[in-house]
Write a protein that holds these residues in place. Sequence first.
Motif, PDB file in Angstrom:
ATOM      1  N   HIS A 172       1.843   5.496 -13.562  1.00 38.10           N
ATOM      2  CA  HIS A 172       1.556   4.154 -14.148  1.00 38.10           C
ATOM      3  C   HIS A 172      -0.219   3.964 -14.312  1.00 38.10           C
ATOM      4  N   LEU A 173      -0.814   4.243 -13.677  1.00 38.62           N
ATOM      5  CA  LEU A 173      -2.457   5.000 -13.580  1.00 38.62           C
ATOM      6  C   LEU A 173      -2.913   4.980 -14.554  1.00 38.62           C
ATOM      7  N   ALA A 174      -2.655   5.988 -15.071  1.00 41.61           N
ATOM      8  CA  ALA A 174      -3.120   7.659 -15.554  1.00 41.61           C
ATOM      9  C   ALA A 174      -2.645   6.253 -17.379  1.00 41.61           C
ATOM     10  N   LYS A 175      -1.848   5.043 -17.505  1.00 40.32           N
ATOM     11  CA  LYS A 175      -1.680   4.359 -18.713  1.00 40.32           C
ATOM     12  C   LYS A 175      -2.523   3.020 -18.588  1.00 40.32           C
ATOM     13  N   ALA A 176      -3.061   3.226 -17.731  1.00 42.54           N
ATOM     14  CA  ALA A 176      -3.421   2.026 -17.544  1.00 42.54           C
ATOM     15  C   ALA A 176      -4.884   1.569 -18.766  1.00 42.54           C
ATOM     16  N   ARG A 177      -4.731   0.954 -19.646  1.00 44.17           N
ATOM     17  CA  ARG A 177      -5.689   0.658 -20.586  1.00 44.17           C
ATOM     18  C   ARG A 177      -7.470   1.255 -20.418  1.00 44.17           C
ATOM     19  N   ASP A 178      -7.972   1.830 -21.634  1.00 45.06           N
ATOM     20  CA  ASP A 178      -9.386   2.109 -21.488  1.00 45.06           C
ATOM     21  C   ASP A 178      -9.948   3.032 -19.816  1.00 45.06           C
ATOM     22  N   ARG A 179      -8.818   3.791 -19.623  1.00 45.15           N
ATOM     23  CA  ARG A 179      -9.250   4.575 -17.688  1.00 45.15           C
ATOM     24  C   ARG A 179      -9.617   4.160 -17.335  1.00 45.15           C
ATOM     25  N   ARG A 180      -8.788   2.710 -16.608  1.00 46.35           N
ATOM     26  CA  ARG A 180      -9.429   1.417 -15.255  1.00 46.35           C
ATOM     27  C   ARG A 180      -8.512   1.791 -14.271  1.00 46.35           C
ATOM     28  N   GLY A 181      -7.843   2.579 -14.355  1.00 47.69           N
ATOM     29  CA  GLY A 181      -6.518   2.641 -13.289  1.00 47.69           C
ATOM     30  C   GLY A 181      -7.165   3.411 -12.035  1.00 47.69           C
ATOM     31  N   ALA A 182      -7.038   2.180 -10.758  1.00 50.28           N
ATOM     32  CA  ALA A 182      -7.981   2.548  -9.305  1.00 50.28           C
ATOM     33  C   ALA A 182      -6.732   2.616  -8.549  1.00 50.28           C
ATOM     34  N   ILE A 183      -7.222   3.472  -7.005  1.00 46.11           N
ATOM     35  CA  ILE A 183      -6.285   3.411  -5.813  1.00 46.11           C
ATOM     36  C   ILE A 183      -7.813   2.485  -5.125  1.00 46.11           C
ATOM     37  N   VAL A 184      -7.369   1.990  -4.638  1.00 39.61           N
ATOM     38  CA  VAL A 184      -8.446   1.397  -3.213  1.00 39.61           C
ATOM     39  C   VAL A 184      -7.976   1.555  -1.844  1.00 39.61           C
ATOM     40  N   ASN A 185      -7.820   3.054  -1.166  1.00 39.26           N
ATOM     41  CA  ASN A 185      -7.129   2.704   0.503  1.00 39.26           C
ATOM     42  C   ASN A 185      -7.658   1.938   1.288  1.00 39.26           C
ATOM     43  N   ILE A 186      -6.952   1.538   2.472  1.00 39.78           N
ATOM     44  CA  ILE A 186      -8.325   0.665   3.589  1.00 39.78           C
ATOM     45  C   ILE A 186      -7.793   1.557   4.907  1.00 39.78           C
ATOM     46  N   ALA A 224     -12.066  -5.671  -4.146  1.00 39.85           N
ATOM     47  CA  ALA A 224     -12.023  -5.650  -5.920  1.00 39.85           C
ATOM     48  C   ALA A 224     -13.352  -5.437  -6.480  1.00 39.85           C
ATOM     49  N   PHE A 225     -14.716  -4.748  -6.441  1.00 46.62           N
ATOM     50  CA  PHE A 225     -15.370  -4.085  -6.500  1.00 46.62           C
ATOM     51  C   PHE A 225     -15.142  -2.506  -7.047  1.00 46.62           C
ATOM     52  N   LEU A 226     -14.563  -2.282  -5.767  1.00 46.45           N
ATOM     53  CA  LEU A 226     -14.407  -0.426  -6.008  1.00 46.45           C
ATOM     54  C   LEU A 226     -13.124  -0.623  -6.658  1.00 46.45           C
ATOM     55  N   ALA A 227     -12.122  -1.466  -7.089  1.00 43.27           N
ATOM     56  CA  ALA A 227     -11.311  -1.242  -8.708  1.00 43.27           C
ATOM     57  C   ALA A 227     -11.463  -2.348  -9.925  1.00 43.27           C
ATOM     58  N   SER A 228     -12.945  -2.581  -9.758  1.00 42.70           N
ATOM     59  CA  SER A 228     -12.981  -3.154 -10.696  1.00 42.70           C
ATOM     60  C   SER A 228     -14.460  -1.742 -11.643  1.00 42.70           C
ATOM     61  N   ALA A 241     -17.693  -0.300 -10.536  1.00 46.88           N
ATOM     62  CA  ALA A 241     -17.228   0.939 -10.446  1.00 46.88           C
ATOM     63  C   ALA A 241     -16.757   2.532 -10.743  1.00 46.88           C
ATOM     64  N   ALA A 242     -16.993   1.870 -12.020  1.00 45.09           N
ATOM     65  CA  ALA A 242     -16.401   2.816 -13.331  1.00 45.09           C
ATOM     66  C   ALA A 242     -16.936   4.425 -12.460  1.00 45.09           C
ATOM     67  N   TRP A 243     -17.804   4.660 -11.839  1.00 49.11           N
ATOM     68  CA  TRP A 243     -18.759   6.095 -12.174  1.00 49.11           C
ATOM     69  C   TRP A 243     -18.492   6.645 -10.211  1.00 49.11           C
ATOM     70  N   ILE A 244     -17.227   6.006  -9.877  1.00 50.95           N
ATOM     71  CA  ILE A 244     -17.778   6.194  -8.634  1.00 50.95           C
ATOM     72  C   ILE A 244     -16.363   6.509  -7.555  1.00 50.95           C
ATOM     73  N   THR A 245     -15.920   7.464  -7.607  1.00 50.11           N
ATOM     74  CA  THR A 245     -14.406   8.160  -7.057  1.00 50.11           C
ATOM     75  C   THR A 245     -14.866   8.741  -6.177  1.00 50.11           C
ATOM     76  N   GLY A 246     -13.940   8.545  -4.938  1.00 50.94           N
ATOM     77  CA  GLY A 246     -14.146   9.627  -3.907  1.00 50.94           C
ATOM     78  C   GLY A 246     -14.281   9.488  -2.805  1.00 50.94           C
ATOM     79  N   VAL A 247     -15.311   8.028  -2.863  1.00 51.11           N
ATOM     80  CA  VAL A 247     -15.791   7.941  -1.563  1.00 51.11           C
ATOM     81  C   VAL A 247     -15.543   6.657  -0.524  1.00 51.11           C
ATOM     82  N   THR A 248     -16.118   6.952   0.460  1.00 49.79           N
ATOM     83  CA  THR A 248     -15.374   5.707   1.416  1.00 49.79           C
ATOM     84  C   THR A 248     -16.525   5.168   2.337  1.00 49.79           C
ATOM     85  N   LEU A 249     -16.567   3.859   1.797  1.00 51.70           N
ATOM     86  CA  LEU A 249     -17.255   2.725   1.917  1.00 51.70           C
ATOM     87  C   LEU A 249     -17.321   1.632   3.398  1.00 51.70           C
TER      88      LEU A 249
END
Length: 251
Positions: free
Chosen positions: A130-144, A226-230, A233-241
């Motif tokens: 489903h995330l792969a079908k998100a508009r404008d490549r905006r799909g995001a997972i945020v783990n806690i 919310a920041f990491l999902a938005s 943060a379009a060029w941020i991936t794989g990080v732990t904040l």
Amino acid sequence: MERFETYGVVVTGGARGIGEATARRFAAEGAGVLIADVDGESGARTAASIRAGGGRAEHAVCDVTDRVSVDAAVAQAAAAFGSLDVLVNNAYACSDHRDDFTEERDEDWARDLDVCLIGAMRCARAALPHLAKARDRRGAIVNIGSVNGLSYFGNAAYSAAKAGLVSLTRSLAQEAAPLGVRANMVAPGTIRTPVWDGREATLAAAARAYPLGRVGEPSDIAAAVAFLASTDAAWITGVTLPVEGGILGSN
Ligand code: NDP
């Protein structure tokens, strides 16, 4: 236009605590939010309260240790909101906190890994198409995650599960990137949620230990999620904040 106006979001463990604050934050910024929680009564109450405030929310009785209920919750969100754009893996069930790993039982390890680590994998696996079908490549997972996964704070089983989530976040980021999906993690310090109910003295002592002079509030974590999902943060991936009032740097 609100930041998440056309988004569908799933928050596991969203009935209370950090998950609830996160669900409320997304809803306040326009998203449709599915509260996927094993506690159906609280989940229904939280969703109703968001709707009463003008937000879009549904709930699903969802146990992240059960593939069938995870798949159903993900499908429900995609159908209810027209797309699934963000998954927040937040569900939490921890064995009694122990500071001596020789006291931890096999069942403690199995439970903590199943909910906090494998549960996040199950949800990501179900959500990814489903995330792969998100508009404008905006799909995001945020783990806690937790500071427990980054340094020593006792409770070996829970800490190992959260450390594993750091690695899972990195793997997800690499493997989902070609699909246009990002994966990141927020690692909270001590946050005032119902897990601390009845332990005011512990929280007060923790507040004194934190360089910023207080423990965190659920809204502190919701803001980072919310920041990491938005798309900010379009060029941020794989990080732990880490969101932890400075505790990791203090010793
Ligand atoms: P809470 O216990 O307040 O909320 C967790 C929610 O998850 C509860 O509603 C719980 O339901 C639900 N849940 C439990 N098991 C499952 C399951 N198998 N499937 C779906 N939902 C489930 O936790 P917090 O808000 O305090 O913590 C949220 C996240 O933040 C967790 O990942 C935790 O590790 C992390 N964190 C929290 C910190 C803190 O100090 N609070 C510090 C660092 C990290 P039920 O009530 O029925 O169990």
